[in-house]
Write a protein that holds these residues in place. Sequence first.
Motif, PDB file in Angstrom:
ATOM      1  N   PHE A 147      -5.816  -5.648   4.739  1.00 53.48           N
ATOM      2  CA  PHE A 147      -6.656  -4.543   5.218  1.00 53.48           C
ATOM      3  C   PHE A 147      -8.133  -4.719   4.861  1.00 53.48           C
ATOM      4  O   PHE A 147      -9.018  -4.474   5.686  1.00 53.48           O
ATOM      5  CB  PHE A 147      -6.135  -3.219   4.656  1.00 53.48           C
ATOM      6  N   GLU A 148      -8.399  -5.145   3.664  1.00 53.24           N
ATOM      7  CA  GLU A 148      -9.783  -5.164   3.196  1.00 53.24           C
ATOM      8  C   GLU A 148     -10.634  -6.262   3.828  1.00 53.24           C
ATOM      9  O   GLU A 148     -11.865  -6.246   3.687  1.00 53.24           O
ATOM     10  CB  GLU A 148      -9.808  -5.281   1.674  1.00 53.24           C
TER      11      GLU A 148
ATOM     12  N   MET B  46       0.848  -1.206   0.000  1.00 51.54           N
ATOM     13  CA  MET B  46       0.000   0.000   0.000  1.00 51.54           C
ATOM     14  C   MET B  46       0.877   1.248   0.000  1.00 51.54           C
ATOM     15  O   MET B  46       1.962   1.262   0.567  1.00 51.54           O
ATOM     16  CB  MET B  46      -0.904   0.015   1.239  1.00 51.54           C
TER      17      MET B  46
ATOM     18  N   ASP C 244      -3.017   5.360  -0.751  1.00 51.03           N
ATOM     19  CA  ASP C 244      -4.120   4.451  -0.441  1.00 51.03           C
ATOM     20  C   ASP C 244      -4.724   4.686   0.943  1.00 51.03           C
ATOM     21  O   ASP C 244      -5.908   4.440   1.156  1.00 51.03           O
ATOM     22  CB  ASP C 244      -3.634   2.996  -0.518  1.00 51.03           C
ATOM     23  N   LEU C 245      -3.898   5.140   1.889  1.00 52.08           N
ATOM     24  CA  LEU C 245      -4.357   5.222   3.270  1.00 52.08           C
ATOM     25  C   LEU C 245      -3.576   6.285   4.034  1.00 52.08           C
ATOM     26  O   LEU C 245      -2.354   6.399   3.869  1.00 52.08           O
ATOM     27  CB  LEU C 245      -4.163   3.861   3.964  1.00 52.08           C
TER      28      LEU C 245
ATOM     29  N   CYS D 136      -7.596   9.729   0.850  1.00 51.38           N
ATOM     30  CA  CYS D 136      -6.982   8.491   0.353  1.00 51.38           C
ATOM     31  C   CYS D 136      -8.036   7.449  -0.018  1.00 51.38           C
ATOM     32  O   CYS D 136      -9.178   7.495   0.447  1.00 51.38           O
ATOM     33  CB  CYS D 136      -6.040   7.920   1.409  1.00 51.38           C
ATOM     34  N   LYS D 137      -7.633   6.496  -0.805  1.00 51.23           N
ATOM     35  CA  LYS D 137      -8.535   5.454  -1.329  1.00 51.23           C
ATOM     36  C   LYS D 137      -9.311   4.743  -0.224  1.00 51.23           C
ATOM     37  O   LYS D 137     -10.523   4.537  -0.333  1.00 51.23           O
ATOM     38  CB  LYS D 137      -7.716   4.444  -2.126  1.00 51.23           C
ATOM     39  N   PHE D 138      -8.612   4.350   0.842  1.00 52.61           N
ATOM     40  CA  PHE D 138      -9.247   3.615   1.933  1.00 52.61           C
ATOM     41  C   PHE D 138      -9.537   4.493   3.141  1.00 52.61           C
ATOM     42  O   PHE D 138      -9.848   3.983   4.226  1.00 52.61           O
ATOM     43  CB  PHE D 138      -8.372   2.430   2.356  1.00 52.61           C
TER      44      PHE D 138
END
Length: 309
Positions: free
Chosen positions: A184-185, A1, A81-82, A100-102
Motif C-alpha cells: 500500500f505505501e 493490515m 489501519d485503513l 484510520c492510520k492510512f
Amino acid sequence: MRLIFAGSSEFAIPALEMLLKSTYHEIAMVISQPARPKGRKRRLEDTPLARYALESSLKLLKPEQINSKETIDMLGALNADLLITASYGAFIGKKMRELCKFGSINLHPSLLPKYRGASPIQSVLLANESITGNSIFMLEKHMDSGPILIQEELEIEGNENYSSLHDRLAIQAAELLKTLLSDFEKYTAKAQDHSLATYTQKIERDDLKLDLSLGAGELLPKIRAFSFEPGAYLLFREKPLKILEAELVQEDSVMPAGSITEIIKNQGFCIATGKHQLRIKTVQAAGKKIMPASAWLLGSRAEVGEILK
C-alpha cells in the motif's frame, strides 16, 4: 493490515471475500446499511453485503448514522489501519475518513474522473462505451473526487448487459484492491483532473420506460443498461413487460411503432420502432420469472398487430 470494510450492494462482496481469504489482512469490522423494508410485504431485509458478512461470521455494524460520535468512538477503539468503502450508500464524514492510520479509500467502477456518482455501470452502457474499468481513490469531501491510487481498464464485451458487466467489474475491483494492499505505501495518490469529470444520476422508475418512437439502435443500449435488473419495460395489455434481451432487425415496418410485426417460433417476436425493428429474445412479465420470449408468447397468446407501448 487491520481493516474496516464498509459496503452494501453485491458489488462489494468479491472484495470482502478476497480480504476474508487473505492471510495478510484482518477484518476488524464490516459496516453496512441497516435493514430496510423490501418487496410487497415490506419485510425488513439486510443488504447483500450484510448477509454475506453474517454468513461468514464477521463482526457487523449497521449504524443509522455512520458519522455519529457513538459510531466513530466504537470504530476508533478498533485501531484499524485503513477504512475501505465500496458501494456503501452514505456520505463518509471527515472524522470517519481520518479515523484510520492510512485514511479511507473507495472502490468505484469507472475510470475516474469520468462517470462519478450513483450509476456508473449503467451509464457507460447507455453511452455505448467500449471501455470502462475500476478506480481506487482516497476518500475526500466531494463525491468520487479524491486522488487516485490505482486504476485499471476493462473492455466491454459486445452486447454485454448490466448484470454481466457489474459482476466482471466487481471481480476486477477485488483483484485491484488485492494488488494495492500488497504494498500500500508504495502507491502515490494522484489528483484527478476535475475539468474532465462527468456525473451520473440515480436511476429512477421513469428512466426504465422504453420510448418506441426512437430507433431500435437507440433503444438497445437502454435495454442492456438495465438488464437483468431493474429491467427496461413496455406495457402490454396495460401491464408492464420487462424487455431484457433484444437485437436489431434492419428492416423497417409499415406498422405503427410498438406493433408486434412478426412471431418467430422458438425464437421470440419482433416489434416496430421509430427506425428499424427489435427482435425480443428475453422478457419478464409482472410477478413472473425471467423467460425466453418464445415461452412468454405461449402463455400470453400475443398476436401480430397487438401493440406494446
